[in-house]
Design a protein around this motif. Structure first.
Motif, PDB file in Angstrom:
ATOM      1  N   LEU A 233      -7.364 -44.834  15.619  1.00 21.53           N
ATOM      2  CA  LEU A 233      -6.570 -43.617  15.464  1.00 21.53           C
ATOM      3  C   LEU A 233      -6.009 -43.511  14.057  1.00 21.53           C
ATOM      4  O   LEU A 233      -6.102 -42.455  13.411  1.00 21.53           O
ATOM      5  CB  LEU A 233      -5.433 -43.611  16.488  1.00 21.53           C
ATOM      6  N   ALA A 234      -5.428 -44.591  13.563  1.00 22.50           N
ATOM      7  CA  ALA A 234      -4.838 -44.582  12.227  1.00 22.50           C
ATOM      8  C   ALA A 234      -5.881 -44.265  11.166  1.00 22.50           C
ATOM      9  O   ALA A 234      -5.647 -43.433  10.265  1.00 22.50           O
ATOM     10  CB  ALA A 234      -4.176 -45.931  11.945  1.00 22.50           C
ATOM     11  N   GLU A 235      -7.028 -44.903  11.259  1.00 19.86           N
ATOM     12  CA  GLU A 235      -8.085 -44.675  10.272  1.00 19.86           C
ATOM     13  C   GLU A 235      -8.556 -43.221  10.294  1.00 19.86           C
ATOM     14  O   GLU A 235      -8.731 -42.595   9.237  1.00 19.86           O
ATOM     15  CB  GLU A 235      -9.254 -45.615  10.540  1.00 19.86           C
ATOM     16  N   ALA A 236      -8.739 -42.676  11.498  1.00 21.97           N
ATOM     17  CA  ALA A 236      -9.218 -41.301  11.616  1.00 21.97           C
ATOM     18  C   ALA A 236      -8.183 -40.302  11.111  1.00 21.97           C
ATOM     19  O   ALA A 236      -8.523 -39.328  10.429  1.00 21.97           O
ATOM     20  CB  ALA A 236      -9.581 -41.001  13.072  1.00 21.97           C
ATOM     21  N   VAL A 237      -6.913 -40.541  11.434  1.00 26.09           N
ATOM     22  CA  VAL A 237      -5.852 -39.618  11.018  1.00 26.09           C
ATOM     23  C   VAL A 237      -5.669 -39.642   9.508  1.00 26.09           C
ATOM     24  O   VAL A 237      -5.558 -38.589   8.857  1.00 26.09           O
ATOM     25  CB  VAL A 237      -4.530 -39.961  11.737  1.00 26.09           C
ATOM     26  N   VAL A 238      -5.634 -40.831   8.928  1.00 27.39           N
ATOM     27  CA  VAL A 238      -5.457 -40.929   7.480  1.00 27.39           C
ATOM     28  C   VAL A 238      -6.642 -40.297   6.750  1.00 27.39           C
ATOM     29  O   VAL A 238      -6.462 -39.568   5.761  1.00 27.39           O
ATOM     30  CB  VAL A 238      -5.260 -42.392   7.048  1.00 27.39           C
ATOM     31  N   ALA A 239      -7.846 -40.537   7.236  1.00 23.83           N
ATOM     32  CA  ALA A 239      -9.032 -39.950   6.604  1.00 23.83           C
ATOM     33  C   ALA A 239      -8.972 -38.430   6.651  1.00 23.83           C
ATOM     34  O   ALA A 239      -9.240 -37.750   5.649  1.00 23.83           O
ATOM     35  CB  ALA A 239     -10.295 -40.455   7.286  1.00 23.83           C
ATOM     36  N   ALA A 240      -8.616 -37.880   7.821  1.00 23.16           N
ATOM     37  CA  ALA A 240      -8.554 -36.424   7.959  1.00 23.16           C
ATOM     38  C   ALA A 240      -7.440 -35.837   7.110  1.00 23.16           C
ATOM     39  O   ALA A 240      -7.605 -34.792   6.473  1.00 23.16           O
ATOM     40  CB  ALA A 240      -8.357 -36.051   9.426  1.00 23.16           C
ATOM     41  N   ALA A 241      -6.284 -36.510   7.093  1.00 19.33           N
ATOM     42  CA  ALA A 241      -5.157 -35.997   6.303  1.00 19.33           C
ATOM     43  C   ALA A 241      -5.458 -36.068   4.813  1.00 19.33           C
ATOM     44  O   ALA A 241      -5.039 -35.187   4.047  1.00 19.33           O
ATOM     45  CB  ALA A 241      -3.901 -36.798   6.624  1.00 19.33           C
ATOM     46  N   THR A 242      -6.162 -37.093   4.399  1.00 22.31           N
ATOM     47  CA  THR A 242      -6.479 -37.254   2.985  1.00 22.31           C
ATOM     48  C   THR A 242      -7.557 -36.280   2.534  1.00 22.31           C
ATOM     49  O   THR A 242      -7.471 -35.673   1.463  1.00 22.31           O
ATOM     50  CB  THR A 242      -6.960 -38.692   2.711  1.00 22.31           C
ATOM     51  N   ASP A 243      -8.573 -36.080   3.388  1.00 18.44           N
ATOM     52  CA  ASP A 243      -9.696 -35.226   3.033  1.00 18.44           C
ATOM     53  C   ASP A 243      -9.444 -33.764   3.328  1.00 18.44           C
ATOM     54  O   ASP A 243     -10.181 -32.894   2.870  1.00 18.44           O
ATOM     55  CB  ASP A 243     -10.960 -35.661   3.773  1.00 18.44           C
ATOM     56  N   GLY A 244      -8.394 -33.513   4.162  1.00 19.29           N
ATOM     57  CA  GLY A 244      -8.159 -32.149   4.579  1.00 19.29           C
ATOM     58  C   GLY A 244      -9.150 -31.698   5.640  1.00 19.29           C
ATOM     59  O   GLY A 244      -9.254 -30.526   5.969  1.00 19.29           O
ATOM     60  N   ASP A 245      -9.885 -32.674   6.197  1.00 21.23           N
ATOM     61  CA  ASP A 245     -10.857 -32.376   7.234  1.00 21.23           C
ATOM     62  C   ASP A 245     -10.208 -32.654   8.583  1.00 21.23           C
ATOM     63  O   ASP A 245     -10.060 -33.795   8.993  1.00 21.23           O
ATOM     64  CB  ASP A 245     -12.102 -33.269   7.065  1.00 21.23           C
ATOM     65  N   VAL A 246      -9.809 -31.588   9.287  1.00 22.51           N
ATOM     66  CA  VAL A 246      -9.048 -31.776  10.513  1.00 22.51           C
ATOM     67  C   VAL A 246      -9.836 -31.352  11.752  1.00 22.51           C
ATOM     68  O   VAL A 246      -9.273 -31.018  12.778  1.00 22.51           O
ATOM     69  CB  VAL A 246      -7.699 -31.025  10.456  1.00 22.51           C
ATOM     70  N   GLY A 247     -11.146 -31.349  11.655  1.00 23.54           N
ATOM     71  CA  GLY A 247     -11.927 -31.062  12.837  1.00 23.54           C
ATOM     72  C   GLY A 247     -11.909 -32.237  13.788  1.00 23.54           C
ATOM     73  O   GLY A 247     -11.699 -33.378  13.385  1.00 23.54           O
ATOM     74  N   PRO A 248     -12.103 -32.003  15.119  1.00 20.36           N
ATOM     75  CA  PRO A 248     -12.090 -33.096  16.095  1.00 20.36           C
ATOM     76  C   PRO A 248     -13.109 -34.165  15.746  1.00 20.36           C
ATOM     77  O   PRO A 248     -14.239 -33.866  15.359  1.00 20.36           O
ATOM     78  CB  PRO A 248     -12.439 -32.384  17.415  1.00 20.36           C
ATOM     79  N   ASP A 249     -12.687 -35.430  15.892  1.00 20.06           N
ATOM     80  CA  ASP A 249     -13.571 -36.576  15.627  1.00 20.06           C
ATOM     81  C   ASP A 249     -13.767 -37.305  16.938  1.00 20.06           C
ATOM     82  O   ASP A 249     -12.953 -38.121  17.311  1.00 20.06           O
ATOM     83  CB  ASP A 249     -12.921 -37.487  14.562  1.00 20.06           C
ATOM     84  N   ARG A 250     -14.814 -36.986  17.645  1.00 20.52           N
ATOM     85  CA  ARG A 250     -14.974 -37.553  18.985  1.00 20.52           C
ATOM     86  C   ARG A 250     -16.167 -38.481  19.002  1.00 20.52           C
ATOM     87  O   ARG A 250     -17.251 -38.194  19.143  1.00 20.52           O
ATOM     88  CB  ARG A 250     -15.105 -36.454  20.026  1.00 20.52           C
TER      89      ARG A 250
END
Length: 250
Positions: A233-250
């Motif tokens: 969860l932490a890795e996915a959230v930080v990556a999305a917040a940093t990249d601005g890519d907030v699409g679902p990662d399933r």
């Protein structure tokens, strides 16, 4: 956005919040540590049964500390963190559903528990859906509450930060962390502002049940990792917040 995204984290008020903050820092984030859970052990242990279902790392640790062992029971661990804790306790884990959902549990136990007694050992805030799913499989279910989950006094800094637009992301680790976040916001009179602040941030949920709870309360979830553990969860959230890519990662 700054190079270090500000990420609210809601782990229990023990070493887990410290470990979570350290992990976020190692990923290049600025943690906003706001424990939304406190664990109160009941002193109970799982009852003897042919099948024993444990739903959390906390439940495993409390049962192990009390000296409980699964013996000949078929041990079902929901989620990779629960399974890892059980193995660390020296227990053999027989079943780990692929998904922490009612459908995942049905698939894992299909054809195995009909006519059997199933012990479900967990917190006082466990979903009724899990019990219903096991009963629908024609099993007899007993539930034991191993611990109670409460909201620590003073929790809620993250709600103020969200309302002020001072969060880049939030990582919800259970449905109850969502509920406690909103209760803390209510107490401060900033519920709508806090939800609006989350709408402008990256919101992660550790699994589908947590994401569903958030959605039911008007919180849009952007990230659900493939594995239901905090590191993923932490890795996915930080990556999305940093990249601005907030699409679902399933």
């Amino acid at each position: 956005m700054s190079d270090a995204p500000r990420v609210a984290v809601f782990r229990p008020a023990d070493e887990r919040i410290d470990d979570a903050a350290a992990l976020l820092e190692s990923l290049g984030a600025e943690p906003v540590a706001d424990p939304m859970l406190a664990v109160e052990a009941t002193g109970a242990v799982p009852a003897a049964a042919p099948y024993v279902v444990l739903t959390s790392k906390t439940g495993v640790e409390l049962a192990a500390e009390a000296g409980w062992k699964p013996g000949d029971a078929t041990l079902v661990a929901i989620g990779p963190a629960t399974a890892a804790a059980a193995r660390e306790a020296g227990w053999t884990v027989d079943v780990v559903p692929d998904e922490y959902t009612s459908a995942g549990l049905v698939e894992a136990l299909s054809g195995r528990v009909a006519g059997e007694a199933v012990e479900v050992a967990r917190s006082d805030h466990g979903s009724d859906v899990l019990i219903e799913v096991v009963r629908d499989a024609d099993a007899t279910v007993n539930e034991t509450v191993l611990y109670r989950l409460t909201r620590p006094e003073g929790a809620g800094e993250s709600t103020e930060r969200a309302a002020a637009g001072d969060l880049d992301a939030a990582a919800f680790t259970s449905s109850l962390t969502v509920t406690h976040f909103l209760e803390a916001a209510d107490e401060r009179g900033i519920r709508e502002a806090a939800i609006a602040g989350l709408d402008d941030a990256t919101v992660g949920a550790i699994g589908p049940p947590t994401a569903e709870t958030a959605a039911e309360h008007g919180i849009d979830v952007d990230v659900v990792p493939g594995d239901a553990d905090f590191a993923a969860l932490a890795e996915a959230v930080v990556a999305a917040a940093t990249d601005g890519d907030v699409g679902p990662d399933r």
